[in-house]
Design an enzyme around this catalytic site. Sequence first.
Site, short mmCIF file in Angstrom:
data_model
loop_
_atom_site.label_atom_id
_atom_site.label_comp_id
_atom_site.label_asym_id
_atom_site.label_seq_id
_atom_site.Cartn_x
_atom_site.Cartn_y
_atom_site.Cartn_z
N HIS A 21 9.47 -26.61 -1.13
CA HIS A 21 8.99 -27.77 -1.91
C HIS A 21 7.85 -27.39 -2.85
O HIS A 21 7.17 -28.26 -3.38
CB HIS A 21 8.57 -28.88 -0.95
CG HIS A 21 9.73 -29.37 -0.14
ND1 HIS A 21 10.41 -30.52 -0.42
CD2 HIS A 21 10.37 -28.81 0.92
CE1 HIS A 21 11.41 -30.66 0.43
NE2 HIS A 21 11.41 -29.63 1.27
N LYS A 79 -14.11 -0.16 -3.85
CA LYS A 79 -15.17 0.15 -2.87
C LYS A 79 -16.34 0.85 -3.55
O LYS A 79 -17.50 0.52 -3.33
CB LYS A 79 -14.63 1.07 -1.76
CG LYS A 79 -13.74 0.38 -0.77
CD LYS A 79 -13.43 1.33 0.38
CE LYS A 79 -12.26 0.83 1.20
NZ LYS A 79 -11.74 1.82 2.11
N GLU A 86 0.83 -1.22 0.00
CA GLU A 86 0.00 0.00 0.00
C GLU A 86 0.86 1.26 0.00
O GLU A 86 0.44 2.30 -0.49
CB GLU A 86 -0.92 0.03 1.23
CG GLU A 86 -2.29 -0.56 0.97
CD GLU A 86 -3.30 -0.30 2.09
OE1 GLU A 86 -2.91 0.23 3.15
OE2 GLU A 86 -4.46 -0.64 1.89
#
Length: 435
Positions: free
Chosen positions: A297, A411, A276
């Site tokens: 792995h 948003k 951010e």
Amino acid sequence: MIHVDLTGAAPFFGAHTPDYAAAEAAHRTLSEKTGAGSDFLGWTELPRRIRETELARILAAGKTIREKGDALVVVGIGGSYLGARAAYELIGRREGGAELLFAGNGLSAATLRDTIEKLGDRDFCVNVVSKSGTTLEPALGFRVFRDLLIKKYGEEEANSRIFATTDARRGALKSEADAAGWESFVVPDDVGGRYSVLSAVGLLPLCATGIDIQKILTVAEETFASLGERSEANPCWQYAAARQALYKSGKAVEILACYEPRFRMMAEWWKQLYGESEGKNGLGIFPASVEYNADLHSMGQYIQEGPRHLMETVVSFASLPGGYTVPADAHDGDGLNYLAGHDFNEIAAIARAAVKTAHIEGGVPNLAIEVTDMAETGFAELVCFFELACGISGYMEGVNPFDQPGVEAYKKNMFALLGKPGYEEMGEELRKRLR
Ligand code: PA5
């Protein structure tokens, strides 16, 4: 003690070596509050400030939460919960402390149901955390847990079990808290969510778990003071300057690695902090994380032989909680007796050295960071170090490390599509585009 070792990165600097003059200038911009986002630098003062303001109430509320039950549901998203969760998983709950459950950090009904099931019929309190007081995910999560509290205890007792951490003056949560009489704590105006863990945002839930928040604050104050040093020996300068040099050399992805699975949520907190803060204006190192040895792995293949746009930052601890000795086996059917008598911590340290060498040989620069321990001290060191280095690194990159304009886009679309009053026209427009 914070130690940065750049010997595994040095061979990769090439034309771009760490620019300590730029790190110094960025540090000055930050401490003199002359750069972009300088209204959001309150986090550097939190350890001192909180003692003068809310610490006594936080300690008392933590005790009340522990007395009222053995679980605290922390409702928040992003910077409003990641720091508390990171510390809780790294340090662990202390004896007699409340268990933390987390809600409001997504919209998954399955996860919501799982959390409610995990809570069972235990006595619990809720700490709702939202600076704006209007974020949809925690607001919905809070509605659910508040409803459960009221059904279980009735409205009056429910109100005494709700603790709100929000803006001092504004927002729906603040108005609700005032109207219902919930005990409230403040997310300071000059502290953004991702820098807020050393405010009531992180301290209240951690206090409820029995973690020693006063120790965290003492170490944080000392650490911020020592990181004020203006020299190339400053670990924040070293880390910020090295990663910016590597970024200029084409290393656009930084993988934060740790050999302790308890670090997993610290890596999530770090990803938010750096993602951010630096990912804007078309710039920014992409922050990723891995958990070793498990990810050796899986992601190990890509790290060893994939595109060479990676740098790897490995966090380790000078002191680890008690080890475990490999037992001897009379038959040695698995051929592991050569390790019998050795401690797992010792074997892990050797594995770490082996991986470091392999990855460097594979073309991945290695930045090593060591802090004291996986307890209060190490946590405070990590927070101060990564926060200050992030501010310095962001200014070196030329962005405002304290805003996040990009998170608003989704948003608005979400509110419009959900039919939130005031978003009707935009909703209509979006629905047309989605058809
Ligand atoms: O760092 C940030 O600002 C964000 O991650 C916020 O903390 C997050 O979006 C939650 O916002 P709020 O606390 O207003 O609910």
